[in-house]
Write an enzyme that holds these catalytic residues in place. Structure first.
Site, PDB file in Angstrom:
ATOM      1  N   HIS A  47      72.001  92.321  96.132  1.00  0.00           N
ATOM      2  CA  HIS A  47      72.096  91.757  94.887  1.00  0.00           C
ATOM      3  C   HIS A  47      72.226  90.230  94.846  1.00  0.00           C
ATOM      4  CE1 HIS A  47      72.237  95.574  92.517  1.00  0.00           C
ATOM      5  NE2 HIS A  47      72.438  95.988  93.631  1.00  0.00           N
ATOM      6  N   SER A 139      59.305 101.050  96.770  1.00  0.00           N
ATOM      7  CA  SER A 139      58.133 101.622  96.584  1.00  0.00           C
ATOM      8  C   SER A 139      57.448 100.695  95.562  1.00  0.00           C
ATOM      9  CB  SER A 139      58.331 103.172  96.378  1.00  0.00           C
ATOM     10  OG  SER A 139      59.114 103.341  95.298  1.00  0.00           O
ATOM     11  N   ASP A 184      61.538  91.754  97.006  1.00  0.00           N
ATOM     12  CA  ASP A 184      60.653  93.132  97.417  1.00  0.00           C
ATOM     13  C   ASP A 184      59.154  92.610  97.663  1.00  0.00           C
ATOM     14  OD1 ASP A 184      63.101  94.493  97.363  1.00  0.00           O
ATOM     15  OD2 ASP A 184      62.808  95.334  95.586  1.00  0.00           O
ATOM     16  N   TYR A 235      71.848  98.427  87.057  1.00  0.00           N
ATOM     17  CA  TYR A 235      71.331  97.155  87.675  1.00  0.00           C
ATOM     18  C   TYR A 235      71.301  95.793  86.841  1.00  0.00           C
ATOM     19  CZ  TYR A 235      68.235  94.325  90.559  1.00  0.00           C
ATOM     20  OH  TYR A 235      67.494  93.240  91.158  1.00  0.00           O
TER      21      TYR A 235
HETATM   22  C1  GLA Z   1      66.688  96.144  94.232  1.00  0.00           C
HETATM   23  C2  GLA Z   1      65.682  94.990  93.373  1.00  0.00           C
HETATM   24  C3  GLA Z   1      65.870  93.729  94.506  1.00  0.00           C
HETATM   25  C4  GLA Z   1      67.261  93.449  94.770  1.00  0.00           C
HETATM   26  C5  GLA Z   1      67.901  94.677  95.475  1.00  0.00           C
HETATM   27  C6  GLA Z   1      69.538  94.370  95.636  1.00  0.00           C
HETATM   28  O1  GLA Z   1      65.951  96.853  95.339  1.00  0.00           O
HETATM   29  O2  GLA Z   1      64.318  95.223  93.067  1.00  0.00           O
HETATM   30  O3  GLA Z   1      65.108  92.641  93.825  1.00  0.00           O
HETATM   31  O4  GLA Z   1      68.071  92.894  93.697  1.00  0.00           O
HETATM   32  O5  GLA Z   1      67.805  95.796  94.291  1.00  0.00           O
HETATM   33  O6  GLA Z   1      69.620  93.494  96.640  1.00  0.00           O
END
Ligand code: GLA
Length: 396
Positions: A47, A139, A184, A235
């Site tokens: 995060h 994914s 990601d 989130y």
């Molecule tokens: C998810 C989000 C990422 C990141 C993580 C936590 O995977 O897609 O961008 O914020 O949570 O590290």
């Protein structure tokens, strides 16, 4: 007894052959284009990405594969093979991107391409993947990165990799409704085999950090198979809390704050704990990258456990299932079998990452499995992964 973990995912080549065959059966001709992109596991930096901070992910050898050909009709057909979902839409006019379903991914990224003057023609397109969905292994970023890579091939234009990662992230924000960070798509696009990537999400910029020799450490991913329905809204709530903490501290983002500043601030609860996690986690990521470089695995492992504790207590994104795995792994540190462990991804379920001595993968998986089974009444699954390479086009 069979080993409790699996090694080696289905290769992209074998998967491509099957997907091409499925495409040919459905559309009556072979696809002309193909691309694949990997999922990821984040070693440390939970995060922090949407707070302009640091992360240290690596690509896993699970991927999403997209094959396509120019459509014969005036519209596109999108086929999500594994989900059994088929949708039709006009990819050349991707104005009304639906808010649900698989089609929002190709339509969303095509719309961003078109906004940058790259008009994607109508395509018949099929997707299949080996990245577990909703498990915290990115994914959807793998899907978007594979689509973007295929579209680059179709429009015969290479997009700057950082820009491409931003487009994938924007597609996720605008069309999939997840306010995620840049980590990601960036690791999917810039991964190097045998390396983790230290990403400074403020630039962003990235530096490849070699993993220790394969005889020193194995990356094990443990899937709790626990999926929390509210994970996405929680989130988004964490992201808003971080924004509020930054503005109360008078900084553009939590990246610009440090632990002393948070400690001396008037931030109340829970913003103080959220901010404390982020500023300390940023420091841990830099220390972990340095430890990887010097081969100080004990320090790396220690930082991973500290990261998990902070995500559990200060950021409150863990869950009992993840805690069982990480706490059991922590108990095996003394034997030297486990180096480090933490939750990975957005949290509230999904996967933990465990760094293990290579010869201890089997006994460690067995012990984690039985502790998990005793606590939660069902088994987790385990797989090992090398650090894989990035999104790429494939020859059909
Ligand atoms: C998810 C989000 C990422 C990141 C993580 C936590 O995977 O897609 O961008 O914020 O949570 O590290």
């Amino acid at each position: 007894m069979p080993p409790p973990h699996t090694t080696g995912s289905r290769s992209v080549e074998a998967h491509l052959a099957d997907t091409v065959e499925a495409f040919s059966r459905r559309f009556g001709r072979r696809p002309a284009y193909a691309a694949a992109a990997p999922g990821r596991v984040n070693l440390i930096g939970g995060h922090t990405d949407y707070n302009n901070g640091f992360v240290l992910p690596l690509a896993i050898d699970r991927h999403t594969l997209v094959v396509a050909d120019r459509a014969r009709a005036g519209s596109s057909t999108f086929w999500a093979i594994d989900l059994g979902e088929v949708a039709s839409a006009d990819l050349t006019a991707p104005r009304d991107v639906p808010t649900a379903g698989f089609a929002r991914y190709p339509l969303g990224i095509a719309r961003i391409f078109s906004e940058h003057g790259l008009a994607v023609p109508n395509l018949d397109l099929a997707v299949s993947g080996t990245v577990p969905i909703g498990a915290g292994l990115a994914s959807s970023a793998a899907l978007l990165a594979a689509l973007a890579t295929l579209f680059e091939q179709v429009v015969a234009t290479r997009v700057d990799p950082m820009e491409k990662a931003r487009w994938c992230r924007d597609a996720e924000h605008w069309f999939a409704g997840t306010p995620c960070g840049i980590m990601d798509p960036l690791i999917a696009i810039l991964a190097r085999p045998g390396h983790a990537l230290l990403i400074d999400c403020r630039g962003p910029s990235a530096t490849a950090v070699p993993l220790p020799a394969q005889n020193r450490v194995t990356v094990v991913i443990a899937d709790t198979h626990h999926r929390r329905a509210l994970a996405e809204s929680l989130y988004a709530e964490r992201r808003r809390e971080c924004g509020r903490a930054a503005s109360e501290l008078g900084v553009p983002s939590l990246r610009e704050a440090d632990p002393a500043q948070v400690a001396a601030s008037a931030l109340g609860d829970p913003l103080r704990r959220r901010a404390r996690h982020v500023v300390e986690e940023n420091q841990r990521v830099l220390l972990a990258a340095a430890a990887l470089k010097t081969g100080d695995l004990a320090l790396l492992g220690e930082l991973m456990f500290l990261s998990h504790t902070s995500l559990r207590d200060d950021f409150e994104v863990s869950c009992p299932e993840l805690d069982t795995l990480v706490e059991t792994a922590a108990g095996l540190r003394g034997t030297g079998e486990v180096i480090g462990a933490r939750m990975t991804g957005g949290g509230f379920g999904g996967c933990a990452v465990i760094l293990c001595r290579p010869d201890a993968v089997e006994p460690v998986s067995r012990q984690l499995r039985s502790a998990y089974l005793a606590a939660h009444g069902r088994p987790p699954t385990f797989f090992t992964t090398p650090a894989a390479g990035s999104a790429k086009t494939l020859t059909v």
